[in-house]
Design a protein around this motif. Sequence first.
Motif: not given
Length: 477
Positions: A110-120, A122-128, A130-135
């Motif tokens: 959800l964090i990455k999905s939220t950022l995805g609204a401003f930074f595409p 990150f998409g819906d939170g499950n792009t590569i 997004a996964i790297l930043v979450a890690s």
Amino acid sequence: MATSTNTQKFSRWTLTAMVVGSMVGAGIFSLPRTFGNATGPFGAIIAWAIAGSGMYMLARVFQILAERKPDLDAGVYAYAKAGFGPYAGFLSALGYWIGSCIGNVSYWVLIKSTLGAFFPIFGDGNTIPAILVASVGIWLFHFMILRGVQQAAFINTVVTICKIVPILVFILLALFAFNWEQFSANFWGGEGMPEMSLFEQVRATMFVTVFVFLGIEGASVYSRFAKTRTDVGFATLVGFAGVLILMVLVTMLPYAVLPQAEIAAMRQPSMATVLEAIVGPWGAVFVSIGLLISVLGAYLAWSLICAEVLFTAAKTRDMPKVFATENQNKVPSAALWMTNIIVQLFVISTYWSRDAFALMLNLTSSMALIPYLLVAAFGLMLTRRGETYNIRPQERTRDLAIAGIALVYTIFLLFAGGLKFVLLSAILYGPGTILYFWARREQNEKVFTPMELIVFIVAMIGCVAGIYGFVTGYFVV
């Protein structure tokens, strides 16, 4: 191994903040779309009445057990073991622990999905990316917690206060924009929504209500840190009541602002999109910042809870003893390492999911149901036997009714979730029993009683059926 006998105790308000901090996370920001997809205001009122009543009874069971069984720490796991034996206790600890780990994964999505609204990117939170930043985030939190539970609990209290403010602002602005005609148009189900019976509408909301109420037992899990056992009950009930009011308002008010079909089509976090419709683009930014604070705070609280459950189960020899080790800061370090390794693996797995947030939400809820069911059943067992009721025996009839309703509610949730998520949870329960074999071998104990062997066989059958569902495409994730 270090001991925690001299550990500083939490005040009742710190325990309450632990409850609120662990309950107010990703779920509350996703409520408008989740309910909008399922039902209108009428169905939402019924759903919250059922969920609120059921979870209130479950909260009361935790309160009753905390006061009448003060020797049982880390309540969710300890109650199952005391009532139904070591394997049931293990399954409760395993389910609660893995479910909490998966819940932590949903926070990163959800964090990455939220950022995805401003930074595409990150998409819906499950792009590569997004996964790297979450890690990176997972391991930053990991090393911060290793510095000390007391420090992390203080940070959680501060974050809990900070994250409630954006939610209150959303509620106030939505109340100001309340349109009775729009609310009436949505009341029985808005235009453009598929026809569903009221029962199906309510049933479709049940899993999300489990998800948003996860954390109601936060004070019970940390009962070993409480100054008195009555503080555990106080924190549980006060935290529950406050969060319930917030959740109902966040769910209901968007129906008075936008058509239900628009709410149902929003991207997550839908609370941000609703506020954007009320006040303009700054509303989405404001809620998004609040969400990031809220989810990171909830992630901190749940990281502590995950490690504490695994640590306590290991101390009572129901998990391998390696997880009972603490570092010099009294942090269950081995349990924390194992927790974050599991979180990391699930974060990576979201890459192959079509709707990672919904999957993690539902899987978290399904994993929590068995531990909650066993707590309610133990509460009923205790009151039926009259155990501990030589003190204040007049409370027994009341407590019997409370535990009975809580048990019926948790059974209903299993039915509402459906076979799909029961089998999905079995995929984790079955292989997870390896840890139980490991622990029993360390103690040279018999692995299963005859009844426990039957439970294990059923779990493995469910595991095989769940895997078959994936292979055949029955489970769409």
